[in-house]
Write a protein that holds these residues in place. Structure first.
Motif, PDB file in Angstrom:
ATOM      1  N   UNK A 138       0.831  -1.219   0.000  1.00 50.77           N
ATOM      2  CA  UNK A 138       0.000   0.000   0.000  1.00 50.77           C
ATOM      3  C   UNK A 138       0.857   1.258   0.000  1.00 50.77           C
ATOM      4  N   UNK A 139       1.938   1.250   0.776  1.00 51.83           N
ATOM      5  CA  UNK A 139       2.822   2.421   0.829  1.00 51.83           C
ATOM      6  C   UNK A 139       3.512   2.627  -0.518  1.00 51.83           C
ATOM      7  N   UNK A 140       3.952   1.542  -1.131  1.00 58.52           N
ATOM      8  CA  UNK A 140       4.600   1.655  -2.451  1.00 58.52           C
ATOM      9  C   UNK A 140       3.632   2.221  -3.480  1.00 58.52           C
ATOM     10  N   UNK A 141       2.399   1.740  -3.443  1.00 62.09           N
ATOM     11  CA  UNK A 141       1.396   2.199  -4.405  1.00 62.09           C
ATOM     12  C   UNK A 141       1.014   3.666  -4.155  1.00 62.09           C
ATOM     13  N   UNK A 142       1.057   4.096  -2.904  1.00 63.41           N
ATOM     14  CA  UNK A 142       0.654   5.462  -2.560  1.00 63.41           C
ATOM     15  C   UNK A 142       1.727   6.489  -2.896  1.00 63.41           C
ATOM     16  N   UNK A 143       2.988   6.070  -2.949  1.00 55.49           N
ATOM     17  CA  UNK A 143       4.052   7.013  -3.315  1.00 55.49           C
ATOM     18  C   UNK A 143       3.879   7.429  -4.768  1.00 55.49           C
ATOM     19  N   UNK A 144       3.901   8.697  -4.994  1.00 53.27           N
ATOM     20  CA  UNK A 144       3.783   9.201  -6.363  1.00 53.27           C
ATOM     21  C   UNK A 144       5.133   9.139  -7.057  1.00 53.27           C
ATOM     22  N   UNK A 145       5.121   9.237  -8.379  1.00 54.50           N
ATOM     23  CA  UNK A 145       6.380   9.267  -9.125  1.00 54.50           C
ATOM     24  C   UNK A 145       7.236  10.413  -8.620  1.00 54.50           C
ATOM     25  N   UNK A 146       8.488  10.108  -8.351  1.00 58.65           N
ATOM     26  CA  UNK A 146       9.408  11.147  -7.911  1.00 58.65           C
ATOM     27  C   UNK A 146       9.299  11.513  -6.447  1.00 58.65           C
ATOM     28  N   UNK A 147       8.631  10.702  -5.627  1.00 54.25           N
ATOM     29  CA  UNK A 147       8.503  10.977  -4.197  1.00 54.25           C
ATOM     30  C   UNK A 147       9.325   9.990  -3.379  1.00 54.25           C
ATOM     31  N   UNK A 190      11.629  13.660  -4.672  1.00 53.12           N
ATOM     32  CA  UNK A 190      12.964  13.055  -4.708  1.00 53.12           C
ATOM     33  C   UNK A 190      14.042  14.080  -5.050  1.00 53.12           C
ATOM     34  N   UNK A 191      13.797  14.919  -6.042  1.00 55.12           N
ATOM     35  CA  UNK A 191      14.804  15.897  -6.470  1.00 55.12           C
ATOM     36  C   UNK A 191      15.150  16.870  -5.347  1.00 55.12           C
ATOM     37  N   UNK A 216      11.761  -1.706  10.427  1.00 56.86           N
ATOM     38  CA  UNK A 216      10.613  -0.802  10.511  1.00 56.86           C
ATOM     39  C   UNK A 216       9.757  -1.001   9.265  1.00 56.86           C
ATOM     40  N   UNK A 217       8.466  -1.083   9.481  1.00 59.01           N
ATOM     41  CA  UNK A 217       7.518  -1.218   8.373  1.00 59.01           C
ATOM     42  C   UNK A 217       6.762   0.093   8.220  1.00 59.01           C
ATOM     43  N   UNK A 218       6.715   0.603   6.980  1.00 63.51           N
ATOM     44  CA  UNK A 218       5.971   1.824   6.667  1.00 63.51           C
ATOM     45  C   UNK A 218       4.738   1.419   5.868  1.00 63.51           C
ATOM     46  N   UNK A 219       3.588   1.904   6.310  1.00 69.11           N
ATOM     47  CA  UNK A 219       2.325   1.600   5.649  1.00 69.11           C
ATOM     48  C   UNK A 219       1.639   2.906   5.278  1.00 69.11           C
ATOM     49  N   UNK A 220       0.594   2.814   4.475  1.00 70.97           N
ATOM     50  CA  UNK A 220      -0.168   4.005   4.088  1.00 70.97           C
ATOM     51  C   UNK A 220      -1.647   3.665   4.075  1.00 70.97           C
ATOM     52  N   UNK A 221      -2.420   4.559   4.635  1.00 71.17           N
ATOM     53  CA  UNK A 221      -3.884   4.441   4.613  1.00 71.17           C
ATOM     54  C   UNK A 221      -4.447   5.700   3.968  1.00 71.17           C
ATOM     55  N   UNK A 222      -5.519   5.509   3.246  1.00 70.62           N
ATOM     56  CA  UNK A 222      -6.226   6.653   2.668  1.00 70.62           C
ATOM     57  C   UNK A 222      -7.462   6.921   3.500  1.00 70.62           C
ATOM     58  N   UNK A 223      -7.648   8.192   3.842  1.00 67.94           N
ATOM     59  CA  UNK A 223      -8.835   8.577   4.601  1.00 67.94           C
ATOM     60  C   UNK A 223      -9.307   9.925   4.097  1.00 67.94           C
ATOM     61  N   UNK A 249       0.870   8.243   5.856  1.00 63.60           N
ATOM     62  CA  UNK A 249       1.921   7.256   6.021  1.00 63.60           C
ATOM     63  C   UNK A 249       2.190   7.085   7.513  1.00 63.60           C
ATOM     64  N   UNK A 250       2.423   5.845   7.920  1.00 60.07           N
ATOM     65  CA  UNK A 250       2.721   5.564   9.318  1.00 60.07           C
ATOM     66  C   UNK A 250       3.761   4.454   9.393  1.00 60.07           C
ATOM     67  N   UNK A 251       4.408   4.369  10.545  1.00 64.72           N
ATOM     68  CA  UNK A 251       5.401   3.320  10.747  1.00 64.72           C
ATOM     69  C   UNK A 251       5.069   2.562  12.020  1.00 64.72           C
ATOM     70  N   UNK A 252       5.736   1.432  12.197  1.00 62.39           N
ATOM     71  CA  UNK A 252       5.518   0.657  13.411  1.00 62.39           C
ATOM     72  C   UNK A 252       6.567   0.961  14.479  1.00 62.39           C
ATOM     73  N   UNK A 253       7.195   2.139  14.388  1.00 61.33           N
ATOM     74  CA  UNK A 253       8.083   2.566  15.468  1.00 61.33           C
ATOM     75  C   UNK A 253       7.256   2.699  16.741  1.00 61.33           C
TER      76      UNK A 253
END
Length: 117
Positions: free
Chosen positions: A7-16, A42-43, A77-84, A90-94
């Motif tokens: 989900x996090x990979x899919x939520x990242x936009x091109x160049x982010x 990213x730039x 650490x796992x980074x996830x993304x939820x849409x609301x 984006x959130x992590x399990x820290x």
């Protein structure tokens, strides 16, 4: 290693990129704070001299502020993304409250005070 969920990979936009930034919680002591997540182009992120690359899957997708970096090194650490409501979060399990007391602060010593602080 920082791992992004599907989900996090899919939520990242091109160049982010994902950035573990640092939120200072004290006016008098900049080391008191905690890491927080954000995205950055990213730039722009790669031009920053302050942000450091962190081992991640996918490679090259995560940077960290120097004060957040020690909280990430040696951890899985796992980074996830939820849409609301149409927004990405984006959130992590820290652990919650990680470093809120300031990892760099000295513990209070009661030695020689008769137990009074």
């Amino acid at each position: 290693m920082i791992r992004l969920t599907d989900r996090a990979r899919a939520a990242l936009r091109d160049g982010e990129m994902i950035v573990f930034d640092w939120a200072a919680l004290g006016v008098c002591c900049g080391c008191t704070g905690h890491p927080w997540l954000r995205t950055a182009p990213r730039a722009v992120a790669l031009r920053s001299r302050r942000l450091r690359p962190v081992a991640a899957d996918p490679a090259g997708s995560v940077l960290a502020h120097p004060r957040a970096y020690p909280d990430l090194v040696g951890r899985d650490v796992v980074v996830d993304c939820r849409h609301r409501f149409g927004f990405r979060r984006f959130s992590s399990d820290l652990p919650q409250g990680l470093d809120l007391t300031g990892r760099h602060a000295r513990p209070v010593s009661t030695a020689g005070s008769g137990g009074r602080v």
